[in-house]
Enzyme design. Structure first.
Site, PDB file in Angstrom:
ATOM      1  N   HIS A 146      18.553   8.523  -0.409  1.00 50.39           N
ATOM      2  CA  HIS A 146      18.257   8.129   0.854  1.00 50.39           C
ATOM      3  C   HIS A 146      18.736   6.112   0.702  1.00 50.39           C
ATOM      4  O   HIS A 146      18.930   5.863  -0.239  1.00 50.39           O
ATOM      5  CB  HIS A 146      16.658   8.059   1.050  1.00 50.39           C
ATOM      6  CG  HIS A 146      16.325   6.705   0.876  1.00 50.39           C
ATOM      7  ND1 HIS A 146      15.433   7.367   0.023  1.00 50.39           N
ATOM      8  CD2 HIS A 146      16.043   5.742   1.120  1.00 50.39           C
ATOM      9  CE1 HIS A 146      14.886   6.016  -0.794  1.00 50.39           C
ATOM     10  NE2 HIS A 146      14.404   5.167  -0.454  1.00 50.39           N
TER      11      HIS A 146
ATOM     12  N   LYS B 124       0.862  -1.151   0.363  1.00 46.01           N
ATOM     13  CA  LYS B 124       0.212  -0.068   0.106  1.00 46.01           C
ATOM     14  C   LYS B 124       0.704   1.154   0.302  1.00 46.01           C
ATOM     15  O   LYS B 124       0.261   2.372   0.266  1.00 46.01           O
ATOM     16  CB  LYS B 124      -0.611   0.147   1.086  1.00 46.01           C
ATOM     17  CG  LYS B 124      -1.901  -0.807   1.663  1.00 46.01           C
ATOM     18  CD  LYS B 124      -2.962  -0.832   2.576  1.00 46.01           C
ATOM     19  CE  LYS B 124      -3.129  -2.351   3.067  1.00 46.01           C
ATOM     20  NZ  LYS B 124      -3.331  -3.088   4.018  1.00 46.01           N
TER      21      LYS B 124
END
Ligand SMILES: [Zn+2]
Ligand SMILES: [Zn+2]
Ligand SMILES: [Zn+2]
Length: 345
Positions: A165, A22
């Site tokens: 990141h 999700k």
């Protein structure tokens, strides 16, 4: 809650995760130049992320507020979670355990438009230092047997957010890939009483054909049996089983080597999507003699297809000797010009 399931035939563990499907993706909707306002990793949007577990910030600034230049947070959509027990639950012939672990995100810079290779050597050193600090902290939790650091750069390499990141996942089981490397290194050690990685370094320095660059304390080369085109390994020349065990002053040299390697790849392949992983020995000192920590940098320019899935063979269309020769030739400083050009567009 995710769970770990063991394949009864191969012994491979799989994380069955129900929450990660999700998660949002910034790709395809927001071009790089327009997304900082919405980006959860940009300064000012700290409320949209879990609280920080570590940050390097300007003096006088508050935690979870702007003023940081590096920030580590728990992953909002973790593959594994801290809570749960280590016990295995048999289910007939199947084995299952709670999906315990830690999943953290290292936001490498406050600047949305910069990639890791754009950062200064000092800034990259801070990123590596943050890896070290988080590993040392998580090692105290005795449930964790392995701590893997990795980076996904570009959508094709699995990055779901553009802001630069890297990630850390601590697992209660030593991953199969690492076990394979340990088994091989162990066998070699029994036979020769030497570290296979140290011997590879020696041979590569003699052969020279697969070396990308010799940084003094570190070496990059394309492995003899490279699985992927331009697959590059970065190793410390001095035998060390854990990245956290290299000396403090060596981090700056590691940062230099990493920056240079990433920039060579960027110039050679025009900023390809890539993954890097840091393979250290499992937590503890059991494999100190036989295992040698390293980074594997894998550009994603080919797809793993049917034959690879079915056989475990890899078909690599670029001989590692050619890839190394090409990367030796490129000028890594070109990357900064390429990046500058991208920013103006
Ligand atoms: Zn951002
Ligand atoms: Zn070694
Ligand atoms: Zn490895």
């Amino acid at each position: 809650m995710s769970e770990l399931r063991k394949d009864p035939i191969t012994g491979r563990w799989v994380i069955i995760s129900t929450t990660r499907g999700k998660r949002p993706s910034s790709f395809g909707t927001a071009p790089k130049q327009e997304s900082p306002k919405m980006c959860p990793f940009c300064p000012g949007n700290e409320d949209n992320t879990p609280v920080e577990v570590l940050a390097y910030r300007r003096n006088g600034t508050q935690p979870n507020r702007p003023g940081w230049f590096l920030r580590v947070i728990s992953n909002k959509y973790p593959a594994l979670r801290i809570e749960g027990s280590l016990s295995r639950k048999p289910n007939g012939i199947y084995d299952q355990m709670d999906g315990i672990g830690a999943h953290e995100v290292i936001i490498e810079t406050a600047e949305h438009s910069k990639d890791l290779a754009d950062l200064s050597v000092d800034e990259i050193k801070n990123v590596l230092w943050a890896f070290r600090e988080r590993i040392l902290d998580l090692q105290k939790d005795h449930r964790f047997k392995y701590i893997l650091i990795f980076k996904n750069h570009g959508e094709a390499a699995g990055a779901s957010l553009e802001h630069s990141h890297s990630q850390l996942i601590a697992t209660p089981i030593v991953p199969k890939r690492v076990v394979e490397e340990i088994r091989g290194a162990e066998k070699y050690y029994e036979f020769r009483e030497r570290c296979i990685f140290c011997d590879i370094i020696r041979q590569e320095l003699t052969d020279k054909v697969r070396i990308v660059y010799d940084y003094g304390d570190f070496l990059t080369f394309t492995p003899y049996a490279s699985r992927f085109p331009f697959e590059t390994w970065l190793l410390p020349k001095q035998h060390t089983s854990h990245m956290v065990d290299i000396s403090t002053d060596t981090y700056v040299y590691l940062a230099e080597a990493l920056k240079d390697s990433l920039n060579r790849l960027r110039v050679a392949l025009n900023d390809p999507p890539f993954n890097f992983i840091i393979h250290s020995a499992p937590v503890g000192n059991e494999y100190d003699e036989i295992y040698h920590w390293h980074m594997e940098i894998i550009p994603k320019i080919t797809r793993v297809a049917g034959f690879e899935w079915g056989s475990g063979f890899y078909i690599n269309p670029t001989p590692p000797e050619e890839a190394a020769a090409f990367m030796r030739e490129v000028d890594p400083s070109e990357a900064q010009k390429m990046f500058a050009a991208k920013a103006i567009v």
